[in-house]
Structure formats: C-alpha cells, structure tokens
Design a protein around this motif. Sequence first.
Motif, PDB file in Angstrom:
ATOM      1  N   ARG A 749      35.922 -95.345 -49.483  1.00 56.27           N
ATOM      2  CA  ARG A 749      37.006 -94.402 -49.170  1.00 56.27           C
ATOM      3  C   ARG A 749      37.322 -93.548 -50.403  1.00 56.27           C
ATOM      4  NH1 ARG A 749      38.184 -94.380 -43.608  1.00 56.27           N
ATOM      5  NH2 ARG A 749      38.106 -96.552 -42.838  1.00 56.27           N
ATOM      6  N   LEU A 750      37.833 -92.313 -50.160  1.00 57.41           N
ATOM      7  CA  LEU A 750      38.243 -91.424 -51.237  1.00 57.41           C
ATOM      8  C   LEU A 750      39.708 -91.047 -51.012  1.00 57.41           C
ATOM      9  CD1 LEU A 750      37.606 -89.740 -53.755  1.00 57.41           C
ATOM     10  CD2 LEU A 750      36.869 -87.883 -52.217  1.00 57.41           C
ATOM     11  N   GLU A 755      50.481 -88.278 -58.629  1.00 59.90           N
ATOM     12  CA  GLU A 755      51.367 -89.154 -59.424  1.00 59.90           C
ATOM     13  C   GLU A 755      51.500 -88.574 -60.828  1.00 59.90           C
ATOM     14  OE1 GLU A 755      53.839 -91.321 -60.801  1.00 59.90           O
ATOM     15  OE2 GLU A 755      53.191 -92.336 -58.951  1.00 59.90           O
ATOM     16  N   ASP A 756      52.738 -88.316 -61.282  1.00 57.34           N
ATOM     17  CA  ASP A 756      52.930 -87.695 -62.586  1.00 57.34           C
ATOM     18  C   ASP A 756      53.002 -88.722 -63.713  1.00 57.34           C
ATOM     19  OD1 ASP A 756      55.357 -88.665 -61.577  1.00 57.34           O
ATOM     20  OD2 ASP A 756      56.518 -87.307 -62.840  1.00 57.34           O
ATOM     21  N   ASN A 757      53.113 -90.010 -63.390  1.00 54.52           N
ATOM     22  CA  ASN A 757      53.174 -91.048 -64.422  1.00 54.52           C
ATOM     23  C   ASN A 757      51.788 -91.645 -64.623  1.00 54.52           C
ATOM     24  OD1 ASN A 757      53.543 -94.024 -65.319  1.00 54.52           O
ATOM     25  ND2 ASN A 757      55.538 -93.083 -65.762  1.00 54.52           N
ATOM     26  N   GLU A 758      51.255 -91.517 -65.837  1.00 55.68           N
ATOM     27  CA  GLU A 758      49.877 -91.937 -66.094  1.00 55.68           C
ATOM     28  C   GLU A 758      49.684 -93.434 -65.866  1.00 55.68           C
ATOM     29  OE1 GLU A 758      48.667 -90.710 -69.935  1.00 55.68           O
ATOM     30  OE2 GLU A 758      48.930 -88.555 -69.550  1.00 55.68           O
ATOM     31  N   ILE A 759      50.644 -94.253 -66.284  1.00 61.18           N
ATOM     32  CA  ILE A 759      50.501 -95.706 -66.116  1.00 61.18           C
ATOM     33  C   ILE A 759      50.489 -96.077 -64.645  1.00 61.18           C
ATOM     34  CG2 ILE A 759      51.611 -97.925 -66.558  1.00 61.18           C
ATOM     35  CD1 ILE A 759      52.616 -96.820 -69.189  1.00 61.18           C
ATOM     36  N   ASN A 760      51.417 -95.491 -63.871  1.00 60.18           N
ATOM     37  CA  ASN A 760      51.440 -95.779 -62.437  1.00 60.18           C
ATOM     38  C   ASN A 760      50.122 -95.346 -61.781  1.00 60.18           C
ATOM     39  OD1 ASN A 760      53.984 -96.800 -62.661  1.00 60.18           O
ATOM     40  ND2 ASN A 760      55.025 -94.950 -61.907  1.00 60.18           N
ATOM     41  N   ALA A 761      49.606 -94.181 -62.186  1.00 58.62           N
ATOM     42  CA  ALA A 761      48.341 -93.695 -61.621  1.00 58.62           C
ATOM     43  C   ALA A 761      47.197 -94.638 -61.988  1.00 58.62           C
ATOM     44  CB  ALA A 761      48.057 -92.281 -62.123  1.00 58.62           C
ATOM     45  N   GLU A 762      47.161 -95.116 -63.229  1.00 59.68           N
ATOM     46  CA  GLU A 762      46.095 -96.022 -63.663  1.00 59.68           C
ATOM     47  C   GLU A 762      46.125 -97.325 -62.875  1.00 59.68           C
ATOM     48  OE1 GLU A 762      44.614 -98.374 -67.701  1.00 59.68           O
ATOM     49  OE2 GLU A 762      46.230 -96.911 -67.804  1.00 59.68           O
ATOM     50  N   ILE A 763      47.332 -97.896 -62.670  1.00 61.71           N
ATOM     51  CA  ILE A 763      47.455 -99.154 -61.916  1.00 61.71           C
ATOM     52  C   ILE A 763      46.950 -98.957 -60.497  1.00 61.71           C
ATOM     53  CG2 ILE A 763      49.100-100.794 -60.971  1.00 61.71           C
ATOM     54  CD1 ILE A 763      50.797-100.371 -63.495  1.00 61.71           C
ATOM     55  N   LEU A 764      47.399 -97.871 -59.873  1.00 66.98           N
ATOM     56  CA  LEU A 764      47.022 -97.635 -58.476  1.00 66.98           C
ATOM     57  C   LEU A 764      45.523 -97.435 -58.340  1.00 66.98           C
ATOM     58  CD1 LEU A 764      47.949 -97.178 -55.571  1.00 66.98           C
ATOM     59  CD2 LEU A 764      48.369 -94.780 -56.139  1.00 66.98           C
ATOM     60  N   CYS A 765      44.946 -96.621 -59.231  1.00 71.40           N
ATOM     61  CA  CYS A 765      43.502 -96.366 -59.149  1.00 71.40           C
ATOM     62  C   CYS A 765      42.703 -97.652 -59.384  1.00 71.40           C
ATOM     63  CB  CYS A 765      43.099 -95.296 -60.154  1.00 71.40           C
ATOM     64  SG  CYS A 765      43.789 -93.659 -59.773  1.00 71.40           S
ATOM     65  N   GLU A 766      43.130 -98.455 -60.343  1.00 70.04           N
ATOM     66  CA  GLU A 766      42.415 -99.697 -60.652  1.00 70.04           C
ATOM     67  C   GLU A 766      42.469-100.656 -59.469  1.00 70.04           C
ATOM     68  OE1 GLU A 766      39.985-102.132 -62.792  1.00 70.04           O
ATOM     69  OE2 GLU A 766      40.622-100.087 -63.288  1.00 70.04           O
ATOM     70  N   LEU A 767      43.625-100.774 -58.821  1.00 66.37           N
ATOM     71  CA  LEU A 767      43.742-101.673 -57.671  1.00 66.37           C
ATOM     72  C   LEU A 767      42.825-101.226 -56.532  1.00 66.37           C
ATOM     73  CD1 LEU A 767      47.641-102.206 -57.553  1.00 66.37           C
ATOM     74  CD2 LEU A 767      45.915-103.883 -58.207  1.00 66.37           C
ATOM     75  N   LEU A 768      42.766 -99.916 -56.279  1.00 64.13           N
ATOM     76  CA  LEU A 768      41.927 -99.419 -55.194  1.00 64.13           C
ATOM     77  C   LEU A 768      40.440 -99.561 -55.529  1.00 64.13           C
ATOM     78  CD1 LEU A 768      43.955 -96.220 -54.199  1.00 64.13           C
ATOM     79  CD2 LEU A 768      43.758 -98.349 -52.898  1.00 64.13           C
ATOM     80  N   SER A 769      40.092 -99.359 -56.809  1.00 63.75           N
ATOM     81  CA  SER A 769      38.681 -99.468 -57.192  1.00 63.75           C
ATOM     82  C   SER A 769      38.169-100.896 -57.078  1.00 63.75           C
ATOM     83  CB  SER A 769      38.487 -98.935 -58.612  1.00 63.75           C
ATOM     84  OG  SER A 769      39.130 -99.783 -59.555  1.00 63.75           O
ATOM     85  N   MET A 770      39.093-101.885 -57.173  1.00 59.99           N
ATOM     86  CA  MET A 770      38.691-103.292 -57.035  1.00 59.99           C
ATOM     87  C   MET A 770      38.105-103.572 -55.655  1.00 59.99           C
ATOM     88  SD  MET A 770      41.990-105.038 -58.934  1.00 59.99           S
ATOM     89  CE  MET A 770      41.601-106.653 -58.246  1.00 59.99           C
ATOM     90  N   TYR A 771      38.483-102.741 -54.678  1.00 55.44           N
ATOM     91  CA  TYR A 771      37.974-102.929 -53.316  1.00 55.44           C
ATOM     92  C   TYR A 771      36.992-101.835 -52.915  1.00 55.44           C
ATOM     93  CZ  TYR A 771      41.995-105.987 -53.389  1.00 55.44           C
ATOM     94  OH  TYR A 771      42.897-106.951 -53.738  1.00 55.44           O
ATOM     95  N   GLY A 772      36.440-101.122 -53.918  1.00 52.34           N
ATOM     96  CA  GLY A 772      35.369-100.168 -53.646  1.00 52.34           C
ATOM     97  C   GLY A 772      35.815 -98.777 -53.311  1.00 52.34           C
ATOM     98  N   ASP A 797      40.193 -89.437 -47.364  1.00 55.49           N
ATOM     99  CA  ASP A 797      40.584 -90.319 -46.258  1.00 55.49           C
ATOM    100  C   ASP A 797      42.109 -90.441 -46.149  1.00 55.49           C
ATOM    101  OD1 ASP A 797      37.957 -91.563 -45.241  1.00 55.49           O
ATOM    102  OD2 ASP A 797      37.788 -91.723 -47.427  1.00 55.49           O
ATOM    103  N   ALA A 798      42.839 -90.294 -47.257  1.00 53.91           N
ATOM    104  CA  ALA A 798      44.305 -90.377 -47.247  1.00 53.91           C
ATOM    105  C   ALA A 798      44.830 -89.802 -48.551  1.00 53.91           C
ATOM    106  CB  ALA A 798      44.783 -91.815 -47.071  1.00 53.91           C
ATOM    107  N   ILE A 799      46.114 -89.447 -48.522  1.00 54.50           N
ATOM    108  CA  ILE A 799      46.778 -88.938 -49.727  1.00 54.50           C
ATOM    109  C   ILE A 799      47.929 -89.900 -50.073  1.00 54.50           C
ATOM    110  CG2 ILE A 799      48.069 -87.026 -50.752  1.00 54.50           C
ATOM    111  CD1 ILE A 799      46.695 -85.175 -48.736  1.00 54.50           C
ATOM    112  N   LEU A 800      47.936 -90.377 -51.315  1.00 57.67           N
ATOM    113  CA  LEU A 800      49.025 -91.231 -51.810  1.00 57.67           C
ATOM    114  C   LEU A 800      49.943 -90.334 -52.646  1.00 57.67           C
ATOM    115  CD1 LEU A 800      46.927 -94.352 -52.830  1.00 57.67           C
ATOM    116  CD2 LEU A 800      48.028 -93.864 -50.661  1.00 57.67           C
ATOM    117  N   LEU A 863      50.938-102.297 -49.747  1.00 54.62           N
ATOM    118  CA  LEU A 863      50.115-101.099 -49.818  1.00 54.62           C
ATOM    119  C   LEU A 863      48.842-101.265 -48.993  1.00 54.62           C
ATOM    120  CD1 LEU A 863      49.480 -98.311 -50.968  1.00 54.62           C
ATOM    121  CD2 LEU A 863      48.485 -99.453 -52.980  1.00 54.62           C
ATOM    122  N   ARG A 864      48.172-102.436 -49.156  1.00 56.98           N
ATOM    123  CA  ARG A 864      46.944-102.668 -48.368  1.00 56.98           C
ATOM    124  C   ARG A 864      47.257-102.641 -46.884  1.00 56.98           C
ATOM    125  NH1 ARG A 864      45.091-106.746 -52.397  1.00 56.98           N
ATOM    126  NH2 ARG A 864      46.095-108.339 -51.120  1.00 56.98           N
ATOM    127  N   GLY A 865      48.355-103.287 -46.490  1.00 59.72           N
ATOM    128  CA  GLY A 865      48.713-103.292 -45.071  1.00 59.72           C
ATOM    129  C   GLY A 865      48.979-101.913 -44.540  1.00 59.72           C
TER     130      GLY A 865
END
Length: 879
Positions: A749-750, A755-772, A797-800, A863-865
Amino acid sequence: MAGVHPEDRGYVNRQMAEYIAGDENHCEIVYRLRKGGGGYVWVKNTLSLIESEAGEARVYSVYRDMTREREEQSRLRQQYKDLIMQHYQTQGPDALVLGHCNITQNRILEIIDYTDSNLLGTFGSVREDFFSGLSSLVVDEEERRKFLDIYLNKPALEAFQRGDVERRLECFMRPPKEETGRYVQVNMNLVATPDSGDVTGILTVTDITRRTIVDRIMKQISAKGYDFISDVDLRQDRYYLLSGDELDSGIRTSEGSYSRRVEDVLLHEVVPRDRARMREALNPEYILKRLERESSYTLAFSMVDLNGCIRTKNITISAVDLRLYRVCVARADITESVREQQGMLHVIAYTFELAGFINISQSSLTLYTRETVLENLPPYFVEQYSDAVSRFVDHHASKADQEEARRQFRIEVMREKLEEKTGGYDFLFSCNENGQERYKQVNVMWGDVNHGTICLVRADVTDMLAAERRTKRELENALSRAEEANRAKSDFLSTMSHDIRTPMNAIMGMTALAMAHLGDQERVTDCLQKISISSRHLLSLINDILDMSKIESSQITLNRMRISIREMLGQLSAIMSSQARSAGLTFSIHAGEIVHPCFYGDALRINQILINILSNAVKYTPEGGRVDFQAEEIPPVGRDCARYRFTVSDTGVGMTEEFLNHVFEPFTRSRQTTRVEGTGLGLSITKGLVNLMGGAISVESVVHQGTVFQVELEGEIVEDGGESCGQSAGEPDGRQYADEVNRRTFGGRLFLVAEDNEINAEILCELLSMYGAKTVVRQNGAQAVRAFAEAAPGTYDAILMDVQMPEMNGYEATRAIRSMERPDAAVIPIIAMTANAFAEDVKAAMEAGMTAHVAKPIDVEILRGSLRNVLDGSGKGRG
C-alpha cells in the motif's frame, strides 16, 4: 540738688548716701528734675563710681528723660483700676460670685458672694485653697477635675504665659445653702498688674441655669409643629413659655403658676372624657416618678379650641434635668394626622387584614381590623404592646420563625430601621391559621409626622409568595443542575491527576529498566510489553478526560467488552509491581477458584477501580510492609452472570473508625496521611464507578495494623469463555497470526501522510513500513493537496491527514481534495489524525469530508483497525 523737686530731695539724698557708703559701682535713681524753661521732667540718673590710678574716686552721672514712660505707666495703672472697678459695678442680676486675686502671690484680694454662703470665710484668702474649696461645690466629678485643671495657680499662670487670658468653664454647682444647685459659668480674665508685673485674675461666676435648660429643650425637640413648648420648674411650680403664641397655645402669659395653668386647661379646654387621665398624667409627682423610668412620654387627648372645634392633641413631657426638677412640656396638634390615618385605613381596608398604631412613649397598641374600619366600629386597644406581641408570636408564628419574628416586632428594632429607611420597610413571617401555614407581610412605617407612633399593616401573601417561590425554586434547581455539572467536571478532572500518575510511573520505571538492560533482549521485551500496557491505560484515561460530553452530563457510559480475568490480573501486576518495589513493599497477587475466566464488562473502569485501591494501599503502607491482592469468583446475584470478589489488604497506617464513616466522601483524607499528596477524590470516584456497575465496595481498617478493601463486581458470562478466552500453550502464537494479517492488509500500500511534526511523521511511517506499506510525507495541507493533484488517479490508497498544520489545515485540505474533478477524489479514504479528540472535533472531521478519525497519541491497534475498515479487505497486497 537745687534742681531736684522738693518732694524728691529727701529720697535722692538717702539713695546717694546709701550708694556712696555701699560697695556697688552702679546705682539708678528716678526723680523729678527742673527744666531750664521751668517745670519739671522725670529723669533716670544712672551713677557710676570710677577710681583713678592715683586712688581718687569719682562719681559719673548719666541722665535719661523718663517723663513719657512715667506717664504711660500712670495711664496703665489707671486702666487697671478702672477695669477692677468696672468688674464690680457692671455685673447683672445673674452674678453669683465676683472677685479678683493676685495669682503670682497666691492671694485673694477681694470676693463679693451673692449666694450668701460666706465663701471667703469658709475657704480662706489663700488663692490655691480658695479655688480648691470652690471646686468642691462642683457636683460632677469630671467637671470638678476640669475646674482644677483650669483655675489653680500653676495652670492659670501657664495659660497667661501662652496668651490664653480668658479662662471659661460651664458646670453644675451646688452652693452650700442650696438644695438643688444650678448651672453656672465660671469666667476668669488674666491681666498683668502695673509696676509689679504680677498676674491678676478677675473672677466672675454667673448663673446660666435658665439658658442651659432652654438650650437643652430646644435640642431635644424642634419647635416646628408644636402649639407651644414650655420649661416647667416642678419644684417652684412655675412654667416659662419658650415657643408658641396665644392663638395656637391659648396661653396668655409667658410665665406663671404651673398648677393653676393645668387646672384652667382641664376645666375649660380638655373634653370631659379625658380630664381624669390628663389630670393624673400632668401631676408633678406622677411626672417625676415616670420620668425616672423613661426619658419622655406622650399622651393623646381631645380638646376644644378657641373656635369651638374638637381637636386631637399630643402632649409630650420629657426630662430636662431632674436634679433641678425641670421638665419640658410640649403640645402638638395631630388632628390632621389622625384623619389621614383614618383615610388611609379606609383606602387599604380591602387589601389588609390588620393595621395597628404603636404609641412609642406609652408602648400601647391601637388595632384596627377590616371589620372595624368598614363598619365604623371602635378599634381594639392594648395597653402593653410587647406582651401582646409575645403572646401572638408564641401562639401563631411557626417555631422556626418565632425568634426572628420577636426581633422584628420589637419597638427598638423598628425605630432603628425607620431611622435608616424613613419611607418604611416590610418583612415576612409564617404563622399557623386553622392548621395551615400562611405567610404574612408586615409593612412598617411612621404613624405620624412627629415620629411618635409606628404604623403596622399586615396582609396575607401566601398565594403570591407561593408563585414566587415556585419560580425561584425552578431557577434554583436550574442553577443547582449547572453547579452540579460543573462540580462533576471539576471532580472528574481532579481525580485524573491521581489516576494518570500510576501508569506514568510504570512507563517511566520500565523505560529506565529497559535502558539499563539493553543487552538483555528478553528483559527489554518484557519492559516494552509492560510499557505498552501502561501507555494504553494512560491513553484511555486521557481520552476519557477529553470526552466532554461525558463530563458535562456527569455520566460515564460503560462499555461492553470481553474481559479475561487472567489477562487483567497480569496487567495489574505489570502496573503495580514496579510501584510497590520502589516503595520497598512486598506485593503479591493470588487467583482463587474461578469457574468463569471470561465475562463481559468495562475493562478500563474495572482497572481504574482496582488500580486506585491498589495505589492507595501502596501509598499508605510504610516501607517494609506488604500489599496482597486476591481475586475469586463468588455466587452471582443476577441470572447468567458471574460475580467476582477482589480483595486488597495492606499492613499500612490504617484508618480510625470516625474516618471510615467519611472515607468515600470527596476531598476526604485522614490526618495520619499528611505526607501523601493528592486530591482525596480517588475513593469517591471508585465508589461511584462500583455503584454504576451494580457492585459493592466495603472497607475494614485498624489504626497502625492495616486496611482491607473488598470490591464485588458482576458481569455477563461469555458462553464460550473456557480457555479460549485467554491464550493456551497449544494454540498458535496470536501475535504471529496478527502480524501475518497486517502484512497481507498493508503490504504494497502507498499512503500520503500530511504531518508537520517530524517525529510524529517518523513514528507513523516506521509503523506502516513494518507491515510492508510505503509512505509519502508532506509537511502541511497545501503540499498534501499539491502531491495528490500531481499524482495519477489511484496512486495513493489512503491519506493520513493531520488537522492543525501551517498554511492550510487538514479540514481545508480535505475539502480541496474532495472538490477535485478526478475519479478517486471523492472515494479515497482520508483519515484525520489529531489531538483534538472532543466529540465536536470528530463531527467537524466528518463534515469536512474525512472518512475516519484517530486521536493522538496514536494507538497502533486503533490505527490498524481504522485502516482495515477503509481499505480493500481482500488481503491481497500490491507489491
């Protein structure tokens, strides 16, 4: 010596002889010396004896003309004599004592005593003794002290030195041969005596009794509104008319015999029915006896005026100075006032129940009812108002209002209030009529222009008051509901301060342990699991704080979810174990016989209840103690339910029996626990939650031995709630299965992330990348809109979407995307990710066109749900 005046030659020769024979070098001689043109002048001859070196003595003379000075001194001497003579010759008939004295030499020079008391013979010619004796005639002790402070030698001389040459005092004095005494003015003028310079005091003691009495009378009453005002000397049987003329007063002479005047008025003016009463009231003995009890009294009577008309009069007799038997008698016409009262009574007869007029001086009451006014019946007369009111209050006023009613009906209270509110005032009281409570309004006002009477008007206001009270009660209830809602909000938010600290403590403690054991993967994993559990609990509490709809309604909605007893005990152990270890306590959890390991309930609220009690046990147990937690299943109360008992026991400080009675009240804390911080709301909230769940909570405690809390909760049984409720050893790893599902759902998925906060963006991207999944990050809404517009349809596929961003916020960006003319603009999932978690924020997100709402901090499971719900559920990845 030839030029010396013949009368002065002998004097000059003697002075010269004494000078030559003496040892003095200088000498002054004053005498008359002949002028060259004839006549004589006064000279001062200053002689100086000077001895030469050869021993020869010579006398030198210096002459100075003293004629003008001698003439001025002679004039002053004559003025002094004239002043003394005038003092004795010009005094009026009220003079009591005249005299003059030499204060410097402490001598009385002359005294003329018109009181025939032989004052000089009694007190002597020594001035200090004379004035000390004179002070003994002053009756009042304070006035006597002032007399001595003014007229003794020392204060008199000091006054002369500072220029205060007229010393005056008014006082009451009783000469030796008088029984009553009199008011006097003592006046002393201080002058310098010619030649000697001694201070002379010129004394005058004057009788001012008449003037003082008149002044006092005029201060007590105003002449306006009175037929006459007179000063009466009861001892001398004399009256003195101070105000009034013949037409109004009927008095033809300004003074005369009091007793004869009274008899004349009674015989020719007072109506027959009032004569006996007035004769007694005007009797001197009765007057003196009554004025000893009260300062004044007033009587009303009827009389025939000069025109033959019946007039109603008030006569007021007041004490002026009973030491002198002096009283004031004043008469006022109240005819118009009485007529006004009668007219007023007729006007208000249809609206009042009772109207009364209190004669203040007599303390009597004239009472009118509606019937007496409308039917022209005589009113009721009560001699003792206070006694009548006391009986009325005792028999009719409600017990709750009796004390206040007595106070309001007191004459002195009404007078005091009418002085402040001259237009009148009113008050309410309740009374019992025929077994029913009725409310009465009493209007209080002056009954006449002279303020000699008080008018009371009573009306029944029960029906009107009932309507007002209903309206007031409705307003009070609305206010109470608003205050209760505000209190509920304050109580809830304050409680969270206590509840948030417990999982925060676990998170911080486990983080520290994980940092200390980075090389021990198993230990770090365990710490991270416990951090995850505590953070989810903390997030749940924060979400609850932000749910303003729950707080505003003072209600918390219980959730229905599947709960495993074993998992719940494990979570509680993870949260509380580190807290107990930090406090130096032994902590143990025991699970008794449990038939139904799973049930339906609100896991958050149950955890909140148990964590609150466990946290209190840890806080209030000294180091080295222990805290035990036991869970067991007991027989249920409801059908198809399982009931569990949770017991928390500790060896802490304990609570007194008195404090146990208040332990569940808000803001309550034992005095033995002052070292512990907090709001004192935890147990109040705990009990409220237990009651909301239909459970029960109890506590037993002994000071210095410990405390035992028991909580009983009941929940619906899970039908398949055997071992399947938890995870058994023979089942596949649930975490591995969930990870596989997530990879199938998110793989390939893409996602476009705004997100204007770099740390929040990094956490979110890392969590999503863990599942491909892959992500494209943009820092504000405008960049996200541009990135979506520039990509081909179906790229994302979606916009966060974060909501609060610079340049363009998430709502504006969503509306811009939804308005684009491309096939995926209207259907692409847009998920709001924001710390704005109020109910109105979720509604605003939906109205802007967003698909779902996820509150920050991000819960991965939520978030996953949310993503699984909005994405294609085929599970087939794109990569």
